[in-house]
Write an enzyme that holds these catalytic residues in place. Sequence first.
Site, PDB file in Angstrom:
ATOM      1  CE1 TYR A 159      -3.775   2.357   0.387  1.00 54.59           C
ATOM      2  CE2 TYR A 159      -2.710   3.137   2.383  1.00 54.59           C
ATOM      3  CZ  TYR A 159      -3.683   3.269   1.416  1.00 54.59           C
ATOM      4  OH  TYR A 159      -4.574   4.324   1.475  1.00 54.59           O
ATOM      5  CG  ASP A 160       3.095   2.027   3.516  1.00 55.08           C
ATOM      6  OD1 ASP A 160       1.857   2.061   3.611  1.00 55.08           O
ATOM      7  OD2 ASP A 160       3.845   1.784   4.481  1.00 55.08           O
ATOM      8  CE  LYS A 203      -3.439   5.157  -2.010  1.00 55.81           C
ATOM      9  NZ  LYS A 203      -4.496   5.616  -2.922  1.00 55.81           N
ATOM     10  NE  ARG A 208     -10.252   2.272   6.713  1.00 57.12           N
ATOM     11  CZ  ARG A 208     -10.533   2.922   5.597  1.00 57.12           C
ATOM     12  NH1 ARG A 208      -9.819   3.964   5.248  1.00 57.12           N
ATOM     13  NH2 ARG A 208     -11.531   2.534   4.828  1.00 57.12           N
TER      14      ARG A 208
END
Length: 327
Positions: free
Chosen positions: A148-149, A152, A189
């Site tokens: 994910y990091d 992005k 989350r």
Amino acid sequence: MMKKRVLITGAAGFLGSHLCDKFINEGYKVIGMDNLITGDLKNLEHLFPNPDFEFYHHDITKYIHISGQLDYILHFASPASPIDYLKIPIQTLKVGAMGTHNCLGLAKDKKARMLVASTSEVYGDPLVHPQTEEYWGNVNPVGPRGVYDEAKRYMESITMAYHSFHQVDTRIVRIFNTYGPRMRLNDGRALPAFIGQALRGEDITVFGDGSQTRSFCFVADLIEGIYRLLLSDYPLPVNIGNPNEISLKDFAEEVLALTGNRVKIIYKPLPVDDPKQRQPDITKAKNLLDWEPKVSRKEGLAITYDYFKNLPPEEWHKQPKEFISNK
């Protein structure tokens, strides 16, 4: 006067659906696009009768065709919760890379302005606090969150390359923790997890010792900030979030007080590479966009809790959806 036309990818998701509402309310024609791998059409069904709204069921990692005029593209297609991107790591990387590439190609062809949804996760587990846009981050590219990091971070890089090399008109928003109606209770989350556990009468799970911090922004504030950034003249990344920082232990206690439940807070080991601190420096957003959050956490939590509480009880117990294989 002809209405401006905007494409919103990830339209059936939490943020994408609120963006669709915002642009419809501002008088735009809106094309929503989603492959529904994590999105839900329930978030958009209220817009289907509106003649200014169209929906395309499409995977943006494949070629995107939109006929006619297109003024703006907002790229919000991506798994965004740990449960999602740990289950579908390949799709997460592909939508950040190939999906962004396809959207930028479309923006170039249509001469449309494009805004990409980046995230505070580009800062990783930050060594600088609060995080400014000039901070380059502390990210583990081969850890479980790397899919994910790094997706992005790549998204930001290719966006700036198209801006510099092809003169595509681009904007980059770095989104910090956001909450509100239409979040999924089972998405992993903190806020929906805490509320879901409270609604089911389960103990609330805090990972680590609860000292790690987050800064929660109500969705209406975030959407307004994104809208102002799109219409601004600033092409570099801008943090949008609420700088009101709170530890996860204190946050869990706030949720317990709100729900009135008598369950306990229990602690489990901290996940790998989980950020210890998260707080945006929003100086740029204040100066460039005349924006700052207006909804207090107490007010936003009450609205969000009412939304979840009024869902059918079977939604409280729904497990995360099974995803297709990671081709």
